[in-house]
Design a protein around this motif. Structure first.
Motif, PDB file in Angstrom:
ATOM      1  N   ILE A  35       0.836  -1.210   0.000  1.00  0.00           N
ATOM      2  CA  ILE A  35       0.000   0.000   0.000  1.00  0.00           C
ATOM      3  C   ILE A  35       0.870   1.259   0.000  1.00  0.00           C
ATOM      4  O   ILE A  35       0.702   2.145  -0.824  1.00  0.00           O
ATOM      5  CB  ILE A  35      -0.962   0.000   1.212  1.00  0.00           C
ATOM      6  CG1 ILE A  35      -1.977  -1.139   1.065  1.00  0.00           C
ATOM      7  CG2 ILE A  35      -1.661   1.352   1.352  1.00  0.00           C
ATOM      8  CD1 ILE A  35      -2.780  -1.414   2.320  1.00  0.00           C
ATOM      9  N   TRP A  36       1.825   1.342   0.942  1.00  0.00           N
ATOM     10  CA  TRP A  36       2.587   2.589   1.054  1.00  0.00           C
ATOM     11  C   TRP A  36       3.852   2.622   0.206  1.00  0.00           C
ATOM     12  O   TRP A  36       4.388   3.693  -0.071  1.00  0.00           O
ATOM     13  CB  TRP A  36       2.909   2.922   2.509  1.00  0.00           C
ATOM     14  CG  TRP A  36       3.804   1.972   3.247  1.00  0.00           C
ATOM     15  CD1 TRP A  36       3.414   0.986   4.109  1.00  0.00           C
ATOM     16  CD2 TRP A  36       5.244   1.937   3.237  1.00  0.00           C
ATOM     17  NE1 TRP A  36       4.519   0.330   4.615  1.00  0.00           N
ATOM     18  CE2 TRP A  36       5.643   0.901   4.094  1.00  0.00           C
ATOM     19  CE3 TRP A  36       6.218   2.674   2.582  1.00  0.00           C
ATOM     20  CZ2 TRP A  36       6.987   0.573   4.309  1.00  0.00           C
ATOM     21  CZ3 TRP A  36       7.554   2.362   2.791  1.00  0.00           C
ATOM     22  CH2 TRP A  36       7.923   1.322   3.652  1.00  0.00           C
ATOM     23  N   GLY A  37       4.333   1.476  -0.250  1.00  0.00           N
ATOM     24  CA  GLY A  37       5.605   1.409  -0.967  1.00  0.00           C
ATOM     25  C   GLY A  37       5.632   1.998  -2.367  1.00  0.00           C
ATOM     26  O   GLY A  37       6.623   2.620  -2.757  1.00  0.00           O
ATOM     27  N   PRO A  38       4.580   1.810  -3.177  1.00  0.00           N
ATOM     28  CA  PRO A  38       4.632   2.383  -4.529  1.00  0.00           C
ATOM     29  C   PRO A  38       4.685   3.909  -4.476  1.00  0.00           C
ATOM     30  O   PRO A  38       3.909   4.534  -3.755  1.00  0.00           O
ATOM     31  CB  PRO A  38       3.319   1.906  -5.172  1.00  0.00           C
ATOM     32  CG  PRO A  38       2.916   0.693  -4.385  1.00  0.00           C
ATOM     33  CD  PRO A  38       3.387   0.964  -2.984  1.00  0.00           C
ATOM     34  N   PRO A  39       5.589   4.511  -5.247  1.00  0.00           N
ATOM     35  CA  PRO A  39       5.750   5.956  -5.184  1.00  0.00           C
ATOM     36  C   PRO A  39       4.592   6.762  -5.763  1.00  0.00           C
ATOM     37  O   PRO A  39       4.479   7.945  -5.494  1.00  0.00           O
ATOM     38  CB  PRO A  39       7.034   6.231  -5.966  1.00  0.00           C
ATOM     39  CG  PRO A  39       7.520   4.940  -6.477  1.00  0.00           C
ATOM     40  CD  PRO A  39       6.624   3.861  -6.030  1.00  0.00           C
ATOM     41  N   SER A  40       3.741   6.138  -6.574  1.00  0.00           N
ATOM     42  CA  SER A  40       2.600   6.859  -7.136  1.00  0.00           C
ATOM     43  C   SER A  40       1.427   5.896  -7.315  1.00  0.00           C
ATOM     44  O   SER A  40       1.600   4.685  -7.233  1.00  0.00           O
ATOM     45  CB  SER A  40       2.960   7.488  -8.483  1.00  0.00           C
ATOM     46  OG  SER A  40       2.983   6.506  -9.506  1.00  0.00           O
ATOM     47  N   GLU A  41       0.262   6.462  -7.587  1.00  0.00           N
ATOM     48  CA  GLU A  41      -0.929   5.628  -7.783  1.00  0.00           C
ATOM     49  C   GLU A  41      -0.867   4.825  -9.075  1.00  0.00           C
ATOM     50  O   GLU A  41      -1.607   3.863  -9.244  1.00  0.00           O
ATOM     51  CB  GLU A  41      -2.184   6.498  -7.753  1.00  0.00           C
ATOM     52  CG  GLU A  41      -2.464   7.047  -6.364  1.00  0.00           C
ATOM     53  CD  GLU A  41      -3.795   7.772  -6.274  1.00  0.00           C
ATOM     54  OE1 GLU A  41      -4.654   7.563  -7.153  1.00  0.00           O
ATOM     55  OE2 GLU A  41      -3.971   8.529  -5.311  1.00  0.00           O
ATOM     56  N   ASP A  42       0.022   5.193  -9.994  1.00  0.00           N
ATOM     57  CA  ASP A  42       0.180   4.473 -11.260  1.00  0.00           C
ATOM     58  C   ASP A  42       1.126   3.285 -11.136  1.00  0.00           C
ATOM     59  O   ASP A  42       1.287   2.520 -12.082  1.00  0.00           O
ATOM     60  CB  ASP A  42       0.733   5.409 -12.345  1.00  0.00           C
ATOM     61  CG  ASP A  42      -0.196   6.565 -12.639  1.00  0.00           C
ATOM     62  OD1 ASP A  42      -1.418   6.398 -12.484  1.00  0.00           O
ATOM     63  OD2 ASP A  42       0.311   7.641 -13.012  1.00  0.00           O
ATOM     64  N   GLU A  43       1.776   3.155  -9.969  1.00  0.00           N
ATOM     65  CA  GLU A  43       2.774   2.106  -9.775  1.00  0.00           C
ATOM     66  C   GLU A  43       2.281   1.090  -8.755  1.00  0.00           C
ATOM     67  O   GLU A  43       1.377   1.352  -7.980  1.00  0.00           O
ATOM     68  CB  GLU A  43       4.094   2.733  -9.333  1.00  0.00           C
ATOM     69  CG  GLU A  43       4.667   3.641 -10.414  1.00  0.00           C
ATOM     70  CD  GLU A  43       5.883   4.405  -9.971  1.00  0.00           C
ATOM     71  OE1 GLU A  43       6.991   3.888 -10.178  1.00  0.00           O
ATOM     72  OE2 GLU A  43       5.716   5.503  -9.412  1.00  0.00           O
ATOM     73  N   SER A  44       2.929  -0.083  -8.789  1.00  0.00           N
ATOM     74  CA  SER A  44       2.499  -1.177  -7.917  1.00  0.00           C
ATOM     75  C   SER A  44       3.696  -2.010  -7.488  1.00  0.00           C
ATOM     76  O   SER A  44       4.744  -1.999  -8.140  1.00  0.00           O
ATOM     77  CB  SER A  44       1.491  -2.053  -8.687  1.00  0.00           C
ATOM     78  OG  SER A  44       0.976  -3.060  -7.855  1.00  0.00           O
ATOM     79  N   ILE A  45       3.493  -2.737  -6.392  1.00  0.00           N
ATOM     80  CA  ILE A  45       4.473  -3.701  -5.893  1.00  0.00           C
ATOM     81  C   ILE A  45       3.749  -5.027  -5.724  1.00  0.00           C
ATOM     82  O   ILE A  45       2.668  -5.073  -5.135  1.00  0.00           O
ATOM     83  CB  ILE A  45       5.060  -3.258  -4.534  1.00  0.00           C
ATOM     84  CG1 ILE A  45       5.896  -1.994  -4.693  1.00  0.00           C
ATOM     85  CG2 ILE A  45       5.891  -4.373  -3.912  1.00  0.00           C
ATOM     86  CD1 ILE A  45       6.410  -1.429  -3.375  1.00  0.00           C
ATOM     87  N   GLU A  46       4.358  -6.097  -6.229  1.00  0.00           N
ATOM     88  CA  GLU A  46       3.794  -7.442  -6.085  1.00  0.00           C
ATOM     89  C   GLU A  46       4.848  -8.344  -5.451  1.00  0.00           C
ATOM     90  O   GLU A  46       5.905  -8.579  -6.037  1.00  0.00           O
ATOM     91  CB  GLU A  46       3.391  -7.981  -7.463  1.00  0.00           C
ATOM     92  CG  GLU A  46       2.844  -9.389  -7.423  1.00  0.00           C
ATOM     93  CD  GLU A  46       2.575  -9.920  -8.820  1.00  0.00           C
ATOM     94  OE1 GLU A  46       2.949 -11.080  -9.085  1.00  0.00           O
ATOM     95  OE2 GLU A  46       2.006  -9.170  -9.638  1.00  0.00           O
ATOM     96  N   PHE A  47       4.565  -8.830  -4.245  1.00  0.00           N
ATOM     97  CA  PHE A  47       5.520  -9.692  -3.552  1.00  0.00           C
ATOM     98  C   PHE A  47       5.457 -11.109  -4.091  1.00  0.00           C
ATOM     99  O   PHE A  47       4.380 -11.700  -4.197  1.00  0.00           O
ATOM    100  CB  PHE A  47       5.253  -9.686  -2.037  1.00  0.00           C
ATOM    101  CG  PHE A  47       5.829  -8.488  -1.360  1.00  0.00           C
ATOM    102  CD1 PHE A  47       7.120  -8.507  -0.859  1.00  0.00           C
ATOM    103  CD2 PHE A  47       5.104  -7.317  -1.269  1.00  0.00           C
ATOM    104  CE1 PHE A  47       7.673  -7.386  -0.269  1.00  0.00           C
ATOM    105  CE2 PHE A  47       5.645  -6.186  -0.685  1.00  0.00           C
ATOM    106  CZ  PHE A  47       6.933  -6.225  -0.180  1.00  0.00           C
ATOM    107  N   LEU A  48       6.628 -11.666  -4.425  1.00  0.00           N
ATOM    108  CA  LEU A  48       6.745 -13.054  -4.855  1.00  0.00           C
ATOM    109  C   LEU A  48       7.195 -13.924  -3.693  1.00  0.00           C
ATOM    110  O   LEU A  48       6.809 -15.084  -3.598  1.00  0.00           O
ATOM    111  CB  LEU A  48       7.739 -13.174  -6.011  1.00  0.00           C
ATOM    112  CG  LEU A  48       7.459 -12.296  -7.235  1.00  0.00           C
ATOM    113  CD1 LEU A  48       8.572 -12.453  -8.257  1.00  0.00           C
ATOM    114  CD2 LEU A  48       6.105 -12.643  -7.836  1.00  0.00           C
ATOM    115  N   GLU A  49       8.048 -13.361  -2.834  1.00  0.00           N
ATOM    116  CA  GLU A  49       8.536 -14.049  -1.633  1.00  0.00           C
ATOM    117  C   GLU A  49       8.586 -13.028  -0.504  1.00  0.00           C
ATOM    118  O   GLU A  49       8.891 -11.866  -0.738  1.00  0.00           O
ATOM    119  CB  GLU A  49       9.953 -14.607  -1.835  1.00  0.00           C
ATOM    120  CG  GLU A  49      10.067 -15.656  -2.901  1.00  0.00           C
ATOM    121  CD  GLU A  49      11.515 -16.126  -3.085  1.00  0.00           C
ATOM    122  OE1 GLU A  49      12.240 -16.256  -2.074  1.00  0.00           O
ATOM    123  OE2 GLU A  49      11.904 -16.340  -4.237  1.00  0.00           O
TER     124      GLU A  49
END
Length: 157
Positions: A35-49
């Motif tokens: 939620i807080w890690g992506p620098p903008s609303e257009d970006e995302s983070i997906e954890f694999l591990e």
């Protein structure tokens, strides 16, 4: 993509109106980091591990929501709850190394607020643009973290 090796040290501080245990927990929880890690609303983070422990490894993909092209491997070396984290981050794209960073996170109680001090010692294998991207990404992510925690305080009241 091969450019000169560049180095820099990035220091970012934030004062957050939240207990330091909650600040620490926001680093520990991959759902919160998404939620807080992506620098903008257009970006995302997906954890694999996700293996948040000393000696552990986190792996995530990040970038534009439609193009998670960057792979980040985070190796944890010290986790001292709730005051310190020490880890490395290796950023790659298509198996090419872009940067390697040593990151230290200090979480201090100062009166009724928590001071967060993040220091990133980066070696970029992709020129100075990678350093600026790292600096801007971390600054925005830590601003997001502040807003995330302070909004949760309001929700809890």
């Amino acid at each position: 993509m091969s450019q000169d090796l560049s180095h820099d040290t990035i220091s970012i501080s934030r004062r957050i109106k939240a207990p330091r245990e909650r600040v620490f927990s926001a680093w520990e929880d991959p759902q919160a980091r998404s939620i807080w890690g992506p620098p903008s609303e257009d970006e995302s983070i997906e954890f694999l591990e996700n293996d948040f422990r000393e000696g552990g490894l986190d792996v995530h993909l990040c970038g534009q929501k439609s193009d998670l092209r960057f792979r980040v491997e985070t190796h944890y070396y010290e986790i001292r709850r709730p005051q310190r984290l020490l880890f490395t981050e290796r950023v790659t794209m298509d198996s090419s190394s872009l940067s390697v960073s040593l990151v230290s996170v200090e979480i201090r109680k100062i009166g009724s607020v928590t001071e967060l001090e993040v220091t990133i010692q980066i070696a970029s294998l992709a020129g100075s643009g990678m350093i600026e991207g790292t600096r801007n990404g971390w600054q925005r992510a830590l601003s997001n973290l502040t807003a995330y925690l302070e909004a949760r305080k309001v929700e809890a009241e």
